[in-house]
Structure formats: C-alpha cells, structure tokens
Design a protein around this motif. Structure first.
Motif, PDB file in Angstrom:
ATOM      1  N   SER A  97      14.892   7.148 -53.200  1.00 40.60           N
ATOM      2  CA  SER A  97      14.991   9.294 -53.036  1.00 40.60           C
ATOM      3  C   SER A  97      14.476   8.943 -51.499  1.00 40.60           C
ATOM      4  CB  SER A  97      14.278   9.755 -54.294  1.00 40.60           C
ATOM      5  OG  SER A  97      12.523   9.180 -53.907  1.00 40.60           O
ATOM      6  N   LEU A  98      13.580   8.448 -51.262  1.00 39.31           N
ATOM      7  CA  LEU A  98      13.138   8.833 -49.781  1.00 39.31           C
ATOM      8  C   LEU A  98      13.982   8.534 -48.560  1.00 39.31           C
ATOM      9  CD1 LEU A  98      10.131   9.010 -48.784  1.00 39.31           C
ATOM     10  CD2 LEU A  98       9.415   7.453 -48.581  1.00 39.31           C
ATOM     11  N   ARG A  99      14.308   7.303 -48.775  1.00 38.96           N
ATOM     12  CA  ARG A  99      15.660   6.515 -48.104  1.00 38.96           C
ATOM     13  C   ARG A  99      16.845   6.171 -48.448  1.00 38.96           C
ATOM     14  NH1 ARG A  99      12.445   3.286 -44.136  1.00 38.96           N
ATOM     15  NH2 ARG A  99      10.038   3.202 -44.438  1.00 38.96           N
ATOM     16  N   PRO A 100      17.574   8.131 -48.526  1.00 38.29           N
ATOM     17  CA  PRO A 100      19.024   8.248 -49.021  1.00 38.29           C
ATOM     18  C   PRO A 100      19.819   7.214 -47.925  1.00 38.29           C
ATOM     19  CG  PRO A 100      18.146   9.833 -48.445  1.00 38.29           C
ATOM     20  CD  PRO A 100      16.507   9.048 -48.238  1.00 38.29           C
ATOM     21  N   VAL A 101      21.145   7.254 -48.130  1.00 40.82           N
ATOM     22  CA  VAL A 101      21.679   6.951 -47.490  1.00 40.82           C
ATOM     23  C   VAL A 101      22.854   7.976 -47.270  1.00 40.82           C
ATOM     24  CG1 VAL A 101      24.044   5.636 -46.699  1.00 40.82           C
ATOM     25  CG2 VAL A 101      21.921   4.408 -47.103  1.00 40.82           C
ATOM     26  N   ASP A 102      23.731   8.491 -45.862  1.00 38.78           N
ATOM     27  CA  ASP A 102      25.157   9.224 -46.004  1.00 38.78           C
ATOM     28  C   ASP A 102      25.911   8.109 -45.545  1.00 38.78           C
ATOM     29  OD1 ASP A 102      22.987  11.477 -45.913  1.00 38.78           O
ATOM     30  OD2 ASP A 102      23.144  11.474 -43.962  1.00 38.78           O
ATOM     31  N   ASN A 103      25.673   7.562 -44.534  1.00 37.17           N
ATOM     32  CA  ASN A 103      27.200   6.514 -44.408  1.00 37.17           C
ATOM     33  C   ASN A 103      27.108   5.452 -43.855  1.00 37.17           C
ATOM     34  OD1 ASN A 103      26.808   7.142 -41.413  1.00 37.17           O
ATOM     35  ND2 ASN A 103      28.017   9.258 -42.536  1.00 37.17           N
ATOM     36  N   PHE A 104      27.120   4.765 -43.678  1.00 38.74           N
ATOM     37  CA  PHE A 104      27.409   3.153 -42.406  1.00 38.74           C
ATOM     38  C   PHE A 104      28.102   3.333 -41.521  1.00 38.74           C
ATOM     39  CE2 PHE A 104      26.510   2.107 -47.397  1.00 38.74           C
ATOM     40  CZ  PHE A 104      24.750   1.435 -46.908  1.00 38.74           C
ATOM     41  N   GLU A 105      27.798   2.418 -40.544  1.00 36.04           N
ATOM     42  CA  GLU A 105      28.200   3.503 -39.380  1.00 36.04           C
ATOM     43  C   GLU A 105      28.709   1.353 -39.129  1.00 36.04           C
ATOM     44  OE1 GLU A 105      27.831   3.990 -34.356  1.00 36.04           O
ATOM     45  OE2 GLU A 105      26.675   4.358 -35.527  1.00 36.04           O
ATOM     46  N   VAL A 106      29.932   1.364 -38.472  1.00 33.79           N
ATOM     47  CA  VAL A 106      30.382  -0.505 -38.557  1.00 33.79           C
ATOM     48  C   VAL A 106      30.440  -0.808 -36.598  1.00 33.79           C
ATOM     49  CG1 VAL A 106      31.732  -2.448 -39.380  1.00 33.79           C
ATOM     50  CG2 VAL A 106      30.855  -1.032 -40.830  1.00 33.79           C
ATOM     51  N   GLN A 107      30.808  -1.574 -35.966  1.00 34.91           N
ATOM     52  CA  GLN A 107      31.009  -1.794 -35.171  1.00 34.91           C
ATOM     53  C   GLN A 107      31.214  -3.280 -34.446  1.00 34.91           C
ATOM     54  OE1 GLN A 107      28.605  -1.245 -32.165  1.00 34.91           O
ATOM     55  NE2 GLN A 107      29.114   0.574 -31.912  1.00 34.91           N
ATOM     56  N   ARG A 108      32.335  -3.276 -33.791  1.00 30.73           N
ATOM     57  CA  ARG A 108      32.503  -5.481 -33.785  1.00 30.73           C
ATOM     58  C   ARG A 108      32.937  -5.826 -32.488  1.00 30.73           C
ATOM     59  NH1 ARG A 108      38.738  -6.606 -36.139  1.00 30.73           N
ATOM     60  NH2 ARG A 108      39.535  -5.944 -34.122  1.00 30.73           N
ATOM     61  N   SER A 109      32.694  -7.234 -32.262  1.00 34.00           N
ATOM     62  CA  SER A 109      32.480  -7.783 -30.659  1.00 34.00           C
ATOM     63  C   SER A 109      33.773  -8.920 -31.397  1.00 34.00           C
ATOM     64  CB  SER A 109      31.092  -8.676 -30.227  1.00 34.00           C
ATOM     65  OG  SER A 109      31.605  -8.803 -28.930  1.00 34.00           O
ATOM     66  N   VAL A 110      34.121  -9.412 -29.690  1.00 31.59           N
ATOM     67  CA  VAL A 110      34.791  -9.802 -29.734  1.00 31.59           C
ATOM     68  C   VAL A 110      35.066 -10.515 -28.672  1.00 31.59           C
ATOM     69  CG1 VAL A 110      38.088  -9.897 -29.493  1.00 31.59           C
ATOM     70  CG2 VAL A 110      36.873  -8.365 -30.637  1.00 31.59           C
ATOM     71  N   ASN A 111      35.146 -12.332 -29.174  1.00 33.97           N
ATOM     72  CA  ASN A 111      34.986 -13.230 -27.700  1.00 33.97           C
ATOM     73  C   ASN A 111      33.349 -13.058 -26.648  1.00 33.97           C
ATOM     74  OD1 ASN A 111      37.041 -14.892 -29.228  1.00 33.97           O
ATOM     75  ND2 ASN A 111      38.625 -13.637 -26.849  1.00 33.97           N
ATOM     76  N   SER A 112      32.668 -12.872 -27.565  1.00 37.08           N
ATOM     77  CA  SER A 112      31.294 -12.252 -27.277  1.00 37.08           C
ATOM     78  C   SER A 112      31.494 -11.276 -26.627  1.00 37.08           C
ATOM     79  CB  SER A 112      30.630 -13.552 -26.871  1.00 37.08           C
ATOM     80  OG  SER A 112      30.605 -14.974 -27.433  1.00 37.08           O
ATOM     81  N   GLY A 113      32.413 -10.133 -26.684  1.00 36.16           N
ATOM     82  CA  GLY A 113      32.712  -9.458 -25.734  1.00 36.16           C
ATOM     83  C   GLY A 113      30.940  -7.943 -25.922  1.00 36.16           C
ATOM     84  N   SER A 114      32.268  -6.824 -25.497  1.00 34.58           N
ATOM     85  CA  SER A 114      31.057  -5.552 -25.470  1.00 34.58           C
ATOM     86  C   SER A 114      30.945  -5.113 -26.921  1.00 34.58           C
ATOM     87  CB  SER A 114      31.657  -4.388 -24.506  1.00 34.58           C
ATOM     88  OG  SER A 114      31.021  -4.673 -23.332  1.00 34.58           O
ATOM     89  N   TRP A 115      30.292  -4.437 -27.547  1.00 31.80           N
ATOM     90  CA  TRP A 115      30.738  -3.474 -29.190  1.00 31.80           C
ATOM     91  C   TRP A 115      31.344  -3.112 -28.907  1.00 31.80           C
ATOM     92  CZ3 TRP A 115      28.612  -6.447 -33.022  1.00 31.80           C
ATOM     93  CH2 TRP A 115      27.639  -7.236 -33.237  1.00 31.80           C
ATOM     94  N   ALA A 116      31.883  -2.092 -30.371  1.00 26.86           N
ATOM     95  CA  ALA A 116      33.068  -1.102 -30.284  1.00 26.86           C
ATOM     96  C   ALA A 116      32.886  -0.573 -31.910  1.00 26.86           C
ATOM     97  CB  ALA A 116      34.698  -2.050 -29.717  1.00 26.86           C
ATOM     98  N   GLY A 117      33.325   0.065 -31.255  1.00 23.49           N
ATOM     99  CA  GLY A 117      33.260   1.096 -32.765  1.00 23.49           C
ATOM    100  C   GLY A 117      34.485   0.408 -34.046  1.00 23.49           C
ATOM    101  N   VAL A 118      34.121   0.775 -35.001  1.00 23.78           N
ATOM    102  CA  VAL A 118      35.358   0.106 -36.024  1.00 23.78           C
ATOM    103  C   VAL A 118      35.459   1.740 -37.477  1.00 23.78           C
ATOM    104  CG1 VAL A 118      35.745  -1.048 -37.580  1.00 23.78           C
ATOM    105  CG2 VAL A 118      34.294  -2.467 -35.818  1.00 23.78           C
ATOM    106  N   THR A 119      34.756   1.623 -37.675  1.00 21.95           N
ATOM    107  CA  THR A 119      34.117   3.107 -38.311  1.00 21.95           C
ATOM    108  C   THR A 119      33.556   3.296 -39.298  1.00 21.95           C
ATOM    109  OG1 THR A 119      35.499   3.396 -40.796  1.00 21.95           O
ATOM    110  CG2 THR A 119      35.133   1.414 -40.874  1.00 21.95           C
ATOM    111  N   THR A 120      32.841   4.238 -39.422  1.00 22.37           N
ATOM    112  CA  THR A 120      32.327   4.775 -40.494  1.00 22.37           C
ATOM    113  C   THR A 120      32.494   5.247 -41.824  1.00 22.37           C
ATOM    114  OG1 THR A 120      31.017   6.584 -38.211  1.00 22.37           O
ATOM    115  CG2 THR A 120      30.183   6.841 -40.811  1.00 22.37           C
ATOM    116  N   THR A 121      31.734   4.230 -43.117  1.00 26.04           N
ATOM    117  CA  THR A 121      32.119   4.621 -44.028  1.00 26.04           C
ATOM    118  C   THR A 121      31.020   4.880 -45.348  1.00 26.04           C
ATOM    119  OG1 THR A 121      33.233   3.177 -46.021  1.00 26.04           O
ATOM    120  CG2 THR A 121      32.271   2.704 -43.849  1.00 26.04           C
ATOM    121  N   THR A 122      30.990   5.309 -46.215  1.00 22.89           N
ATOM    122  CA  THR A 122      30.529   5.014 -47.037  1.00 22.89           C
ATOM    123  C   THR A 122      30.171   3.854 -48.046  1.00 22.89           C
ATOM    124  OG1 THR A 122      32.004   6.531 -49.098  1.00 22.89           O
ATOM    125  CG2 THR A 122      30.053   7.617 -47.015  1.00 22.89           C
TER     126      THR A 122
END
Length: 324
Positions: free
Chosen positions: A30-55
């Motif tokens: 109750s003190l640490r609720p979650v609204d959603n999760f943010e997911v990113q990925r890196s391809v071949n050690s490149g920069s992180w890029a957004g993938v999705t936001t999901t519950t």
C-alpha cells in the motif's frame, strides 16, 4: 506513498524463430503501489529505446537473426520510478546456409567444379568446404573457398584415377547439408605406337611376330590385339595378348600362304595401331625333317600327261593331301 519496489527475476528468452519474450516479477504494498512498467531495449549494445508501457509483467517482441538484444524495466507510480533493472542478453541465431548445388567437368588433368547456392540475410555464409575422395577412399578436406566463390579448379591430377567431390556451406548459423556427389575420372593418354613390327618363320607351321613398345604411367598398355592378313586379304583379329608381351607365336599358318600382321596397343581409354609388318610367305610343299630342322620340298602330281606343281601339301593328322 513512495516510489515502487524494483522489478526482480528478469528473464529474456528467444523461444522460437525471431520472437523474444521478456518477463519479470514485482512485489507491491500500500505504501509502494505500481501504476505501470516502462520497458526499453538495446540492440547490439546500442542506445536504449522505448518499447512499451504496460501494466503486465511481461512483453513479447521480435528481432533480427544475428542481432543481440537486452531489455530493461522500471516500475512507476505517482510518487516516482524505481531504478532501471536490466535483463540478460539474448542473440537470435542465424539459420544454417542453404545446401549448394555442385557440378563438375574434366579437362586434361584438371577437374573444374562450380556451384550455385541461394543466399539470404538470415542464412549467411562464412566459407565453403570442398571434400574429395580418390579411387574409392575416404573423404578429406580439399579446400575452403571464400563465401563469394562459385568455382574451383583441382589441377595436377593423376591419369587413370577417379575423383569424387562433395561440398557444404558453413556459416555462423551452422553448416548446410552436403551437396550431391560428383565424380570425374582422369583418362589415360593413348598408348605409344608399337614399333618395329616384324614377322619371321620359325618352323613350317609357326610364324613369330615381334614388336617394341614404350610405356609410361600416363600411357600404359593393358593388352595387345593381333591382326593378320592372309594372301593380301583383309585383316582380322586373331589373338589378344597381355600388355607385357612383345611377341606372338602364330601356329595356325598354312603352307603356301602369305601372311602380314599389325599390332594394336590398348588401355582402358584408348587404342593405338602399329604399322603393318613385313609380308612373309610360308613355302609350299612337304615338310621333311632331317633330324634337326624341317625343310619344305615342292610337290608335283602327274595328271596323265604332265607333271603339275601343287603349291600346298598338308597333313590332316592321318594322311597327306594336296591343296591347290
């Protein structure tokens, strides 16, 4: 309210093909609720890029063969975000190359190989592997042409030997199946021409034919065919003798007839004919032995008015008879 707990138990997998599954666990309060999760990925050690936001606590995606993927996730609520947590790295493997199609041709002591292959970005080729078997022996590596090669010449081969070839393509995704086998035999050269062909008379019923012959490893002689002409007629084969022979005894000659010969040197691939021998006549008459040698004496027959010479007098095993 405080920022969410960290996601835990991260797992990134490549379950099949080019698909990717990313999942994680998370505990809330109750003190640490979650609204959603943010997911990113890196391809071949490149920069992180957004993938999705999901519950949800997992996402699916896809990638390209040969590429390396890493995901990260953080939990979010109105009070803030957890720190990013990174997954393991997954590489989507290449597929093995397609199987090459191999063909061959022979010229002199060289076998020329060529092949075709269907290529694609998900089936890359590092090199080819060509294997060879000689005279029914085991397969061994001959050469490893580069990926862009489509032909190879195997030169300096041994005449009379049989060569089999097969190949495969090799790449980061593994090896293709072997191609079909092709077979080439390097033929011998024609034998050298028999020389000094000569016939001599050894006895009243035996002529001896002799000749010379030069041989080499690429011009072997397996056997000789003996041809004979009687009284100037056409030549016909009378015998076959081994390749090491240099003479032939003809014990079928008849009195009063002329004989001439030639010799044909043969190997498994070619034949070579000699010049004709000298012509030799077997004298007509009756063979008479003086105890050490035979002599031919002419034969005459009285026809009632004149003595007539008979050119041949033969013994058939029981009686002498004339052949005119």
């Amino acid at each position: 309210m405080e920022a969410p707990n960290l996601p835990t138990g991260l797992s990134l997998t490549n379950p099949s093909g080019t698909s990717l599954n990313f999942s994680w666990s998370h505990s809330t309060s109750s003190l640490r609720p979650v609204d959603n999760f943010e997911v990113q990925r890196s391809v071949n050690s490149g920069s992180w890029a957004g993938v999705t936001t999901t519950t949800s606590k997992s996402v699916t995606g896809s990638g390209s063969r040969g590429s390396r993927y890493k995901y990260r996730v953080r939990a979010r609520n109105a009070a803030g975000n957890s720190i990013w947590v990174e997954s393991n790295t997954v590489t989507i493997p290449y597929l093995a190359p397609n199987t090459p199609s191999l063909s061959s041709g022979q010229s002199g002591t060289t076998v020329n190989l060529s092949w075709t292959i269907t290529t694609s970005s998900d089936r890359p080729i590092d090199n080819f592997r060509i294997e060879r078997a000689v005279n029914g022996g085991s397969w061994s590596l001959l050469t490893s042409p580069a990926s862009g090669s489509r032909s190879y010449s195997n030169s300096g081969l041994t005449r009379g030997s049989t060569y089999k070839y097969r190949m495969r393509a090799e790449g980061p995704g593994g090896n293709s199946s072997y191609s079909g086998t092709v077979t080439e035999r390097i033929p011998y050269l024609a034998p050298n021409k028999p020389s000094s062909v000569s016939v001599s008379r050894s006895a009243h019923n035996l002529f001896v034919l002799t000749w010379g012959q030069s041989v080499s490893s690429d011009r072997p002689v397996d056997s000789f065919d003996i041809y004979r002409s009687v009284n100037g007629g056409s030549f016909s084969k009378v015998a076959n003798v081994g390749g090491s022979s240099r003479s032939y005894n003809d014990d079928t000659v008849e009195l009063g007839k002329a004989y001439q010969y030639y010799v044909v040197a043969k190997n498994v691939d070619h034949t070579t004919q000699s010049d004709n021998s000298n012509a030799l006549t077997n004298p007509a008459g009756v063979p008479v032995s003086n105890g050490s040698s035979w002599n031919i004496y002419p034969v005459y027959e009285f026809d009632g008015a004149n003595w007539v010479h008979r050119p041949v007098y033969l013994y058939n095993g029981s009686t002498w008879h004339w052949r005119g």
